[in-house]
Design an enzyme around this catalytic site. Structure first.
Site, PDB file in Angstrom:
ATOM      1  N   GLN A 104      -5.789  -3.461   1.624  1.00  0.00           N
ATOM      2  CA  GLN A 104      -5.937  -4.155   0.441  1.00  0.00           C
ATOM      3  C   GLN A 104      -4.640  -3.907  -0.521  1.00  0.00           C
ATOM      4  O   GLN A 104      -4.405  -4.905  -1.206  1.00  0.00           O
ATOM      5  CB  GLN A 104      -7.028  -3.188  -0.485  1.00  0.00           C
ATOM      6  N   ARG A 107      -1.941  -6.939   0.096  1.00  0.00           N
ATOM      7  CA  ARG A 107      -2.252  -8.070  -0.779  1.00  0.00           C
ATOM      8  C   ARG A 107      -1.516  -8.516  -1.844  1.00  0.00           C
ATOM      9  O   ARG A 107      -1.228  -9.653  -2.364  1.00  0.00           O
ATOM     10  CB  ARG A 107      -3.827  -8.228  -0.746  1.00  0.00           C
ATOM     11  N   HIS A 108      -1.124  -7.434  -2.876  1.00  0.00           N
ATOM     12  CA  HIS A 108      -0.386  -7.647  -3.788  1.00  0.00           C
ATOM     13  C   HIS A 108       1.250  -7.922  -3.481  1.00  0.00           C
ATOM     14  O   HIS A 108       1.843  -7.008  -3.054  1.00  0.00           O
ATOM     15  CB  HIS A 108      -0.358  -6.258  -4.670  1.00  0.00           C
ATOM     16  N   GLU A 115       7.188  -0.633   5.780  1.00  0.00           N
ATOM     17  CA  GLU A 115       6.091   0.214   6.314  1.00  0.00           C
ATOM     18  C   GLU A 115       6.616   1.159   7.311  1.00  0.00           C
ATOM     19  O   GLU A 115       7.418   0.511   8.512  1.00  0.00           O
ATOM     20  CB  GLU A 115       4.699  -0.240   6.597  1.00  0.00           C
ATOM     21  N   TYR A 116       6.060   2.079   7.774  1.00  0.00           N
ATOM     22  CA  TYR A 116       6.057   3.006   9.054  1.00  0.00           C
ATOM     23  C   TYR A 116       5.717   2.193  10.070  1.00  0.00           C
ATOM     24  O   TYR A 116       4.689   1.454  10.367  1.00  0.00           O
ATOM     25  CB  TYR A 116       5.283   4.468   8.946  1.00  0.00           C
ATOM     26  N   ARG A 214      -7.089  -2.500  -9.388  1.00  0.00           N
ATOM     27  CA  ARG A 214      -7.247  -1.298  -8.545  1.00  0.00           C
ATOM     28  C   ARG A 214      -7.963  -0.087  -9.313  1.00  0.00           C
ATOM     29  O   ARG A 214      -8.438   1.042  -8.507  1.00  0.00           O
ATOM     30  CB  ARG A 214      -6.059  -1.014  -7.586  1.00  0.00           C
TER      31      ARG A 214
END
Length: 320
Positions: A104, A107-108, A115-116, A214
């Site tokens: 989620q 998506r922004h 990312e790892y 959020r």
């Protein structure tokens, strides 16, 4: 032969201090715990409330305006959606978050992300677990939300099965790794509860847009926990004036559509015929007065409740 270009005179240099926020510096790099094994921490930042004011005025130097004037300008910018000055502030987070929550988050798209990689490194040996009292029912009338909790006895069974599943998936993953299977393939059966980590750099404007969605009660509970910490603990310390303006004009504000204020105006005028005509025209009710399924009407009903205005499609025996 062409002449050498004329070198312009050097503009007088002006020393500029990097804006710092002592309140944010106090916990720079320190993790805020989220969920059972997640965290969020600030790695770096650029700008402050003053940077927003500076960009709006396109001027340098401090002391030319009083503090209350700076506050008024920031609130004016937020209130009237003059958003560009808020893009002058950037912040970089280090996150540990469950993969289903991260789906989620990502998506922004108006952010920079790294990312790892479980193709390069072993998957993080941690998965989000659900306590027996935290299993939620599917919401009625909302296909992507939850509502109400399963009783703890039944929840305990779900938590036990969850642990079995997570342990089995991890065991199969490690078995494949030990056998020399490629990491990019060995990972494929890991559950979405597995934690991942990422660096997430975003400007203040897009961060506030993220938080508006959020932190909302309709957002998934897990991602709301991250959003509330980022907003109420971090942004409130970093840009307190902008944060308060955001709360006043976005989070705790109410938007009225053209349909809303037409109906509210008719209610205030006590014009029952106009009210009924509008409800039929906007398909809030049928010509016979029966309620139709209508999200706009449901949203207006919530607004009327907050404003303590009578709801015209509810009878005295049918309270909202």
């Amino acid at each position: 032969m062409s002449e050498e270009p004329e070198v312009p005179e050097q503009i007088e240099a002006q020393h500029l201090d990097r804006p710092t926020v002592p309140e944010l510096d106090e916990f720079l790099g320190l993790p805020f715990k989220v969920l059972d094994d997640g965290f969020v921490r600030v790695v770096d930042y650029m700008g402050s409330d003053h940077s927003i004011v500076q960009a709006a005025r396109v001027s340098y130097g401090a002391g030319t305006r009083q503090v209350h004037q700076d506050r008024g300008l920031i609130r004016y910018l937020m209130r009237h959606q003059h958003t560009t000055p808020f893009e002058m502030c950037d912040i970089k987070f280090h996150l540990r978050v469950p993969m289903d929550c991260w789906r989620q988050w990502i998506r922004h798209r108006t952010a920079s992300v790294n990312e790892y990689s479980t193709r390069y490194s072993l998957a993080i040996d941690a998965a989000q677990t659900t306590p027996p009292d935290a299993w939620r029912f599917q919401a009625q009338g909302n296909r992507q939300g939850s509502g109400g909790f399963v009783d703890e006895t039944q929840g305990a069974r779900f938590s036990e099965k969850e642990q079995e599943l997570q342990e089995a998936a991890r065991s199969r993953y490690e078995e494949r790794i030990e056998a020399g299977i490629a990491r990019e393939q060995a990972r494929k059966d890991l559950p979405l509860s597995t934690y991942t980590e990422a660096y997430w750099k975003v400007n203040l404007l897009n961060l506030l847009r993220f938080l508006l969605l959020r932190m909302d009660d309709h957002a998934q509970w897990e991602i709301r926990q991250y959003a509330h910490i980022i907003g109420h603990r971090i942004v409130s310390a970093w840009c307190p004036v902008a944060w308060q303006a955001f709360l006043d004009y976005s989070v705790n504000a109410m938007q009225l559509t053209h349909l809303d204020w037409e109906i509210i105006r008719a209610i205030q005028a006590g014009d029952d015929k106009a009210i009924q005509d509008l409800l039929v025209e906007y398909r809030f009710v049928s010509k016979s007065g029966a309620l139709r399924r209508n999200r706009e009407r449901d949203e207006l009903e919530a607004k009327l409740q907050k404003l303590n205005i009578p709801i015209p499609w509810r009878s005295g025996d049918d309270p909202a």
